[in-house]
Design a protein around this motif. Structure first.
Motif, short mmCIF file in Angstrom:
data_model
loop_
_atom_site.label_atom_id
_atom_site.label_comp_id
_atom_site.label_asym_id
_atom_site.label_seq_id
_atom_site.Cartn_x
_atom_site.Cartn_y
_atom_site.Cartn_z
N ASP A 1 0.86 -1.19 0.00
CA ASP A 1 0.00 0.00 0.00
C ASP A 1 0.89 1.23 0.00
O ASP A 1 1.96 1.23 0.62
CB ASP A 1 -0.89 0.03 1.24
CG ASP A 1 -1.77 -1.20 1.37
OD1 ASP A 1 -2.57 -1.44 0.46
OD2 ASP A 1 -1.65 -1.91 2.39
N ALA B 1 1.00 5.84 -0.85
CA ALA B 1 0.58 7.12 -1.45
C ALA B 1 1.71 8.10 -1.22
O ALA B 1 2.45 7.99 -0.23
CB ALA B 1 -0.71 7.62 -0.82
N LYS C 1 0.55 14.35 -6.72
CA LYS C 1 0.15 13.56 -5.56
C LYS C 1 -0.58 12.32 -6.05
O LYS C 1 -1.58 12.42 -6.76
CB LYS C 1 -0.73 14.39 -4.63
CG LYS C 1 -0.04 15.62 -4.06
CD LYS C 1 -0.97 16.43 -3.17
CE LYS C 1 -0.25 17.65 -2.60
NZ LYS C 1 -1.15 18.46 -1.74
N THR D 1 -1.69 7.89 -5.47
CA THR D 1 -1.81 6.67 -4.69
C THR D 1 -1.36 5.52 -5.58
O THR D 1 -1.43 5.61 -6.81
CB THR D 1 -3.25 6.48 -4.19
OG1 THR D 1 -3.30 5.43 -3.24
CG2 THR D 1 -4.17 6.11 -5.34
N HIS E 1 -1.27 1.51 -6.81
CA HIS E 1 -1.90 0.19 -6.85
C HIS E 1 -0.82 -0.88 -6.84
O HIS E 1 0.27 -0.69 -7.40
CB HIS E 1 -2.77 0.04 -8.11
CG HIS E 1 -3.70 -1.12 -8.03
ND1 HIS E 1 -3.29 -2.41 -8.27
CD2 HIS E 1 -5.01 -1.19 -7.72
CE1 HIS E 1 -4.31 -3.23 -8.11
NE2 HIS E 1 -5.37 -2.51 -7.78
N LYS F 1 -4.23 10.97 -6.23
CA LYS F 1 -4.67 10.92 -4.84
C LYS F 1 -5.97 11.69 -4.70
O LYS F 1 -6.06 12.85 -5.09
CB LYS F 1 -3.62 11.53 -3.93
CG LYS F 1 -4.06 11.63 -2.47
CD LYS F 1 -3.06 12.44 -1.65
CE LYS F 1 -3.57 12.67 -0.23
NZ LYS F 1 -4.80 13.52 -0.21
N TRP G 1 -3.47 11.04 3.46
CA TRP G 1 -2.47 10.18 2.84
C TRP G 1 -2.71 8.72 3.23
O TRP G 1 -2.62 7.81 2.40
CB TRP G 1 -1.06 10.60 3.26
CG TRP G 1 -0.61 11.89 2.66
CD1 TRP G 1 -0.46 13.09 3.29
CD2 TRP G 1 -0.28 12.13 1.28
NE1 TRP G 1 -0.04 14.05 2.40
CE2 TRP G 1 0.09 13.49 1.16
CE3 TRP G 1 -0.24 11.31 0.14
CZ2 TRP G 1 0.48 14.06 -0.04
CZ3 TRP G 1 0.16 11.87 -1.06
CH2 TRP G 1 0.51 13.23 -1.15
N GLU G 2 -3.00 8.51 4.52
CA GLU G 2 -3.22 7.13 4.99
C GLU G 2 -4.46 6.52 4.35
O GLU G 2 -4.45 5.36 3.91
CB GLU G 2 -3.36 7.11 6.52
CG GLU G 2 -2.09 7.48 7.27
CD GLU G 2 -1.87 8.98 7.40
OE1 GLU G 2 -0.85 9.39 7.98
OE2 GLU G 2 -2.73 9.76 6.92
N SER H 1 -5.82 7.35 1.54
CA SER H 1 -5.57 7.14 0.11
C SER H 1 -4.75 5.88 -0.13
O SER H 1 -4.96 5.16 -1.11
CB SER H 1 -4.83 8.34 -0.48
OG SER H 1 -5.58 9.52 -0.34
N ALA H 2 -3.81 5.61 0.78
CA ALA H 2 -2.89 4.49 0.58
C ALA H 2 -3.55 3.13 0.77
O ALA H 2 -3.19 2.16 0.09
CB ALA H 2 -1.70 4.63 1.52
N ASN I 1 -6.65 1.89 0.34
CA ASN I 1 -7.86 1.44 -0.36
C ASN I 1 -7.61 0.54 -1.56
O ASN I 1 -8.40 -0.37 -1.83
CB ASN I 1 -8.69 2.65 -0.81
CG ASN I 1 -9.40 3.31 0.34
OD1 ASN I 1 -10.27 2.73 0.96
ND2 ASN I 1 -9.01 4.54 0.63
#
Length: 211
Positions: free
Chosen positions: A3, A5, A23, A25, A27, A74, A80-81, A83-84, A86
């Motif tokens: 994970d 971002a 900015k 995220t 995959h 993002k 940030w957390e 976004s990271a 999911n």
């Protein structure tokens, strides 16, 4: 770590859609998009890997290396957390339940979800609820059962509190499903590969004693 971002620092000469300062995220699906074997289903690509797990670099670092096709913008409204975390769990649940490459869940389907309050399981529970299905959550503590109830899941097995083996728990589950929904389990989501597979398979041909 699979994970992530962050902010783009550098890009390669062939990168077209991203620039330093973006900015993003990340995959976790690490695949060569020029490989024809990945075009129809990237998870079946001949060189498909999970970034941060099957590669020698990942998100547990201050700096990371990614492929351009792993990046997504993002969401501005998420931290940030948020976004990271999911991409991996959400896409895994979607693939298993909804996509043409998975179970193609439909309204009314009964879905048994092992670890239903975890990352993948919680997304699966929400997909089933929002898709008109009936989630049956298997958890291991009262606190996790409470999380499921707050999400709207009615059929819950706390396997630790019941002190039962898988088959006994499944018999209780089958009685519940027949009493309230007149249904058997149709789809099983079990990322942990537990013996519940065998119990579910053997139960499908049995009618409950009471209805």
């Amino acid at each position: 770590g699979s994970d992530g971002a962050g902010v783009v620092l550098r890009v390669g000469s062939s990168v077209r859609n991203w620039k330093p300062g973006d900015k993003v995220t990340i995959h976790c699906n690490h695949v060569d998009d020029q490989d024809p074997t990945s075009h129809n289903d990237s998870m079946l690509g001949s060189n498909q890997r999970i970034w941060g797990y099957e590669t020698n670099f990942g998100g547990l670092a201050d700096l990371a290396v990614v492929k351009a096709n792993q990046l997504m913008p993002k969401p501005a409204h998420l931290s940030w957390e948020e976004s990271a975390v999911n991409a991996l769990c959400n896409s895994t649940s979607y693939r298993m339940l909804v996509s043409p490459n998975g179970a193609r869940m439909k309204q009314g389907d009964v879905v048994l979800i092992w670890g239903a309050s975890g990352g993948i399981g919680a997304y699966a529970t929400q997909y089933v609820l929002n898709g008109g299905g009936i989630p049956v959550g298997v958890v291991s503590s009262p606190d996790k059962a409470k999380i499921l109830r707050e999400m709207g899941c009615e059929a819950i097995i706390d396997r630790k509190a019941d002190q039962e083996d898988y088959e006994s728990s499944l018999k209780k589950l089958s009685a519940f499903l027949y009493n309230y929904y007149d249904k058997h389990v149709i789809i099983l989501i079990d990322e942990y590969d537990t013996p519940i597979h065998e119990a579910v398979a053997s139960d499908q041909d049995k009618e409950p004693q009471e209805k």
